[in-house]
Scaffold this active site. Structure first.
Site, PDB file in Angstrom:
ATOM      1  N   GLU A  89      68.994 -84.116  59.207  1.00 27.43           N
ATOM      2  CA  GLU A  89      69.707 -82.844  59.002  1.00 27.43           C
ATOM      3  C   GLU A  89      70.225 -82.351  60.346  1.00 27.43           C
ATOM      4  O   GLU A  89      69.465 -82.295  61.318  1.00 27.43           O
ATOM      5  CB  GLU A  89      68.747 -81.830  58.347  1.00 27.43           C
ATOM      6  CG  GLU A  89      69.190 -80.378  58.386  1.00 27.43           C
ATOM      7  CD  GLU A  89      70.570 -80.116  57.753  1.00 27.43           C
ATOM      8  OE1 GLU A  89      70.799 -80.561  56.622  1.00 27.43           O
ATOM      9  OE2 GLU A  89      71.396 -79.458  58.433  1.00 27.43           O
ATOM     10  N   ARG A 108      68.862 -68.584  47.236  1.00 32.40           N
ATOM     11  CA  ARG A 108      69.034 -69.965  47.707  1.00 32.40           C
ATOM     12  C   ARG A 108      67.996 -70.330  48.756  1.00 32.40           C
ATOM     13  O   ARG A 108      67.369 -71.390  48.693  1.00 32.40           O
ATOM     14  CB  ARG A 108      70.403 -70.101  48.393  1.00 32.40           C
ATOM     15  CG  ARG A 108      71.551 -70.164  47.473  1.00 32.40           C
ATOM     16  CD  ARG A 108      72.843 -70.066  48.277  1.00 32.40           C
ATOM     17  NE  ARG A 108      73.952 -70.185  47.363  1.00 32.40           N
ATOM     18  CZ  ARG A 108      74.596 -71.313  47.106  1.00 32.40           C
ATOM     19  NH1 ARG A 108      74.280 -72.414  47.732  1.00 32.40           N
ATOM     20  NH2 ARG A 108      75.582 -71.345  46.236  1.00 32.40           N
ATOM     21  N   ARG A 161      80.572 -62.033  48.862  1.00 34.31           N
ATOM     22  CA  ARG A 161      79.261 -62.076  48.212  1.00 34.31           C
ATOM     23  C   ARG A 161      78.305 -61.181  48.976  1.00 34.31           C
ATOM     24  O   ARG A 161      78.384 -61.056  50.203  1.00 34.31           O
ATOM     25  CB  ARG A 161      78.765 -63.521  48.107  1.00 34.31           C
ATOM     26  CG  ARG A 161      78.776 -64.261  49.391  1.00 34.31           C
ATOM     27  CD  ARG A 161      79.041 -65.760  49.325  1.00 34.31           C
ATOM     28  NE  ARG A 161      78.285 -66.554  48.392  1.00 34.31           N
ATOM     29  CZ  ARG A 161      78.096 -67.880  48.546  1.00 34.31           C
ATOM     30  NH1 ARG A 161      78.554 -68.506  49.598  1.00 34.31           N
ATOM     31  NH2 ARG A 161      77.440 -68.565  47.658  1.00 34.31           N
ATOM     32  N   ASP A 219      77.938 -82.072  46.785  1.00 33.20           N
ATOM     33  CA  ASP A 219      79.258 -81.614  47.236  1.00 33.20           C
ATOM     34  C   ASP A 219      79.988 -82.667  48.065  1.00 33.20           C
ATOM     35  O   ASP A 219      81.225 -82.679  48.102  1.00 33.20           O
ATOM     36  CB  ASP A 219      79.119 -80.329  48.075  1.00 33.20           C
ATOM     37  CG  ASP A 219      79.067 -79.081  47.210  1.00 33.20           C
ATOM     38  OD1 ASP A 219      78.828 -79.216  45.989  1.00 33.20           O
ATOM     39  OD2 ASP A 219      79.258 -77.973  47.743  1.00 33.20           O
TER      40      ASP A 219
HETATM   41  C1  LIG Z   1      80.240 -68.732  46.110  1.00 32.72           C
HETATM   42  C2  LIG Z   1      79.503 -69.912  45.549  1.00 32.72           C
HETATM   43  C3  LIG Z   1      78.595 -69.715  44.533  1.00 32.72           C
HETATM   44  C4  LIG Z   1      77.946 -70.828  43.960  1.00 32.72           C
HETATM   45  N1  LIG Z   1      77.044 -70.618  42.953  1.00 32.72           N
HETATM   46  C5  LIG Z   1      76.434 -71.677  42.370  1.00 32.72           C
HETATM   47  C6  LIG Z   1      75.500 -71.484  41.302  1.00 32.72           C
HETATM   48  O1  LIG Z   1      75.193 -70.354  40.906  1.00 32.72           O
HETATM   49  N2  LIG Z   1      74.937 -72.588  40.751  1.00 32.72           N
HETATM   50  C7  LIG Z   1      75.219 -73.859  41.190  1.00 32.72           C
HETATM   51  O2  LIG Z   1      74.678 -74.848  40.620  1.00 32.72           O
HETATM   52  N3  LIG Z   1      76.083 -74.075  42.213  1.00 32.72           N
HETATM   53  C8  LIG Z   1      76.685 -73.021  42.816  1.00 32.72           C
HETATM   54  N4  LIG Z   1      77.542 -73.223  43.855  1.00 32.72           N
HETATM   55  C9  LIG Z   1      77.730 -74.591  44.379  1.00 32.72           C
HETATM   56  C10 LIG Z   1      76.573 -74.968  45.318  1.00 32.72           C
HETATM   57  O3  LIG Z   1      76.428 -73.973  46.304  1.00 32.72           O
HETATM   58  C11 LIG Z   1      76.813 -76.312  45.976  1.00 32.72           C
HETATM   59  O4  LIG Z   1      77.242 -77.254  45.017  1.00 32.72           O
HETATM   60  C12 LIG Z   1      75.542 -76.831  46.643  1.00 32.72           C
HETATM   61  O5  LIG Z   1      75.003 -75.871  47.524  1.00 32.72           O
HETATM   62  C13 LIG Z   1      75.829 -78.138  47.382  1.00 32.72           C
HETATM   63  O6  LIG Z   1      74.628 -78.629  47.911  1.00 32.72           O
HETATM   64  P1  LIG Z   1      74.633 -79.964  48.800  1.00 32.72           P
HETATM   65  O7  LIG Z   1      73.225 -80.174  49.189  1.00 32.72           O
HETATM   66  O8  LIG Z   1      75.355 -81.038  48.077  1.00 32.72           O
HETATM   67  O9  LIG Z   1      75.519 -79.596  50.065  1.00 32.72           O
HETATM   68  P2  LIG Z   1      75.228 -78.517  51.234  1.00 32.72           P
HETATM   69  O10 LIG Z   1      74.492 -77.344  50.715  1.00 32.72           O
HETATM   70  O11 LIG Z   1      76.527 -78.280  51.898  1.00 32.72           O
HETATM   71  O12 LIG Z   1      74.249 -79.278  52.208  1.00 32.72           O
HETATM   72  C14 LIG Z   1      74.707 -80.255  53.107  1.00 32.72           C
HETATM   73  C15 LIG Z   1      73.712 -80.386  54.249  1.00 32.72           C
HETATM   74  O13 LIG Z   1      74.113 -81.479  55.070  1.00 32.72           O
HETATM   75  C16 LIG Z   1      74.030 -81.109  56.426  1.00 32.72           C
HETATM   76  N5  LIG Z   1      75.013 -81.954  57.159  1.00 32.72           N
HETATM   77  C17 LIG Z   1      76.362 -81.885  57.106  1.00 32.72           C
HETATM   78  N6  LIG Z   1      76.914 -82.859  57.863  1.00 32.72           N
HETATM   79  C18 LIG Z   1      75.886 -83.556  58.426  1.00 32.72           C
HETATM   80  C19 LIG Z   1      75.820 -84.670  59.309  1.00 32.72           C
HETATM   81  N7  LIG Z   1      76.940 -85.287  59.755  1.00 32.72           N
HETATM   82  N8  LIG Z   1      74.597 -85.130  59.683  1.00 32.72           N
HETATM   83  C20 LIG Z   1      73.451 -84.524  59.220  1.00 32.72           C
HETATM   84  N9  LIG Z   1      73.468 -83.453  58.384  1.00 32.72           N
HETATM   85  C21 LIG Z   1      74.663 -82.975  57.981  1.00 32.72           C
HETATM   86  C22 LIG Z   1      74.359 -79.613  56.431  1.00 32.72           C
HETATM   87  O14 LIG Z   1      73.860 -78.970  57.589  1.00 32.72           O
HETATM   88  C23 LIG Z   1      73.668 -79.154  55.142  1.00 32.72           C
HETATM   89  O15 LIG Z   1      72.322 -78.800  55.360  1.00 32.72           O
HETATM   90  C24 LIG Z   1      78.214 -72.137  44.436  1.00 32.72           C
HETATM   91  C25 LIG Z   1      79.126 -72.329  45.472  1.00 32.72           C
HETATM   92  C26 LIG Z   1      79.764 -71.230  46.030  1.00 32.72           C
HETATM   93  C27 LIG Z   1      80.760 -71.461  47.136  1.00 32.72           C
END
Ligand SMILES: Cc1cc2nc3c(=O)[nH]c(=O)nc-3n(C[C@H](O)[C@H](O)[C@H](O)COP(=O)(O)OP(=O)(O)OC[C@H]3O[C@@H](n4cnc5c(N)ncnc54)[C@H](O)[C@@H]3O)c2cc1C
Length: 454
Positions: free
Chosen positions: A39, A111, A210, A333
């Site tokens: 991370e 969150r 938000r 994502d």
């Molecule tokens: C306004 C808003 C409201 C939302 N509400 C909801 C909801 O109610 N319910 C729902 O299901 N979804 C919701 N979502 C969607 C949800 O927030 C995302 O789909 C989710 O947080 C994505 O999680 P993730 O772990 O895939 O990515 P992220 O949360 O982006 O995590 C990625 C991680 O990777 C790390 N990282 C990045 N690049 C590197 C690298 N090169 N090397 C090492 N580490 C790295 C980052 O620091 C981070 O910790 C919402 C989104 C938004 C914008």
């Protein structure tokens, strides 16, 4: 002996410790598969905002590791009513439609608290913070493992790499650039349908504000009923969503505003910029008293309380052609960022993790058993199966989120205000997400994976 001819156990590198990465880690842990999370931040970090997990996400948590679901349920906020309710935000909260979410379904929470609680289940030795992935290089004759290179100059090895590194994923870029991928495409790999480097997120011409309003202030503004459960306020060019979090001490508020007619997002790939409550007030000035009272709960930068404005990006226009290549894959994502309008993005990451944990867990079993010589082909097969099982559903969600936003914001006012037509369309979208057969998906993935050739 391992399939690679060494005694090393199967080891998976997870890039990114967000919701997807942490869920995948706990799914692998439950299947005794060795993993490391890398991370880039100094710790597990989530923003101070609410999130809701829909019933399909809960089922995926259970399939991954029952402890994930237990921790989630411990922190999930009770719903005042087991319905998601939509009202006409421009009138005096005239009801439009309500959808049953099930007993304690689609609950909200903070969150940061969810992530913190899940992270407690991860042994400290399995995580390295302040490690930002830069690139991945091919195996060498001396080492059949993939080599990860971090921006601080250090390296690590793994048998497979899963990028859970969010919307601006580095792993996605590496996957899409043929010269930096680890292996040539295996037979059966889906060829990119468009020039690979085109897959990337774009601004959706929607932005949001938000905040978490203290519950006493929220009750004073909109009353105890509306503050106690999930509500959405629909209207032209904007919508508001509210639900209680933090054991009902806070009201989570999200205001989504259409910016179609204004200039493009001026901050490039940066998603946040300083905002002003007056901007939200302008968007809702013709709305009814409850909607305006909710907007009044946002901090006011004029009074020294800063308020961020968030651009909403998604990958609808330039999707990934596939989520895996060789022994490198992307999930959450990083693979299929969607707008927030169906509250489903994080849930899709949890579903991805459920499939990955199942197929990698199966290989973990063979790895220490009779899989000699074919381990890495099996990993490639596992990631191809992951792609096959997850691609169409997750791509659909990206587009469905846009469709939902159009319904909430009355792109077609006649449908938006008509309880029957709005109800039919929105039920279809949410039910496609909520009623998904998660266990069936996992079974399908395992059946497609088959068994190692004997
Ligand atoms: C306004 C808003 C409201 C939302 N509400 C909801 C909801 O109610 N319910 C729902 O299901 N979804 C919701 N979502 C969607 C949800 O927030 C995302 O789909 C989710 O947080 C994505 O999680 P993730 O772990 O895939 O990515 P992220 O949360 O982006 O995590 C990625 C991680 O990777 C790390 N990282 C990045 N690049 C590197 C690298 N090169 N090397 C090492 N580490 C790295 C980052 O620091 C981070 O910790 C919402 C989104 C938004 C914008």
């Amino acid at each position: 002996m391992s399939p690679t001819g060494s005694k090393d156990p199967l080891h998976i590198a997870i890039i990114g410790g967000g919701i997807t990465g942490v869920n995948l880690a706990l799914g692998l842990q439950a299947r005794n598969v060795s993993y490391s999370i890398y991370e880039r931040s100094a710790g597990f970090r989530e923003i101070g905002a609410g999130i809701g997990f829909s019933p399909n996400a809960e089922r995926a948590m259970a399939a991954l590791n029952p402890d994930i679901l237990t921790s989630y349920k411990r922190l999930a906020n009770p719903n005042g009513e087991d319905y998601f309710q939509w009202v006409n935000g421009c009138a005096t909260d005239e009801p439009i439609f309500k959808l049953h979410v099930g007993k304690d379904g689609f609950q909200g929470g903070l969150r940061s608290k969810f992530l913190e609680e899940w992270a407690k289940l991860i042994p400290p030795t399995a995580v390295q913070f302040s490690k930002q992935l830069d690139t991945i290089t091919e195996p060498t004759p001396d080492s059949p493992k993939l080599r990860l290179h971090f921006t601080d100059g250090t390296t690590a090895t793994a048998d497979a790499v899963i990028g859970c590194d969010g919307i601006h994923s580095r792993v996605r870029d590496l996957l899409l650039a043929p010269q930096t991928t680890t292996n040539p495409p295996a037979p059966g790999d889906q060829p990119p349908s468009s020039p690979p480097t085109t897959a990337h997120p774009t601004y959706t011409h929607k932005f949001c504000f938000r905040t978490l309003a203290p519950m006493p202030a929220a009750i004073a503004a909109i009353g105890p009923t509306q503050a106690s459960t999930r509500f959405m306020y629909n209207g032209p060019g904007a919508h508001l969503i509210t639900y209680p979090v933090g054991n009902s001490t806070l009201l989570n508020i999200l205001a989504v505003i259409d910016a179609t007619s204004s200039t493009p997002w001026p901050y490039g790939q940066r998603h946040t910029a300083p905002g002003h409550r007056s901007e939200a007030e302008r968007a809702f000035e013709q709305w009814g008293p409850t909607a305006r009272a909710i907007v009044g709960l946002f901090p006011d930068s004029e009074e020294g309380a800063p308020l961020d404005k968030w651009a909403l990006f998604d990958m609808a226009e330039y999707p990934m052609p596939g989520y895996a290549r060789g022994r490198v894959g992307v999930a959450g994502d990083a693979a299929h960022a969607a707008g927030p309008h169906l509250g489903a993005g994080a849930g899709m990451g949890v579903e991805d993790a459920a499939v990955l944990a199942a197929v990698l867990g199966a290989i973990g079993g063979w790895w220490e058993g009779d899989g000699e010589g074919e381990g890495h082909e099996l990993l490639e097969r596992a990631l191809r199966v992951f792609n096959e099982v997850r691609y169409s559903r997750t791509q659909w969600v990206v587009h469905a989120a846009r469709e939902a936003c159009d319904l909430f914001q009355w792109r077609d006012e006649a449908i938006g205000k008509d309880p029957e037509r709005f109800g039919r369309e929105i039920t279809e979208l949410f039910h496609t997400i909520w009623k998904y057969d998660v266990d069936g998906m996992v079974e399908e993935a395992l059946a497609k994976l088959g068994a190692p050739a004997s």
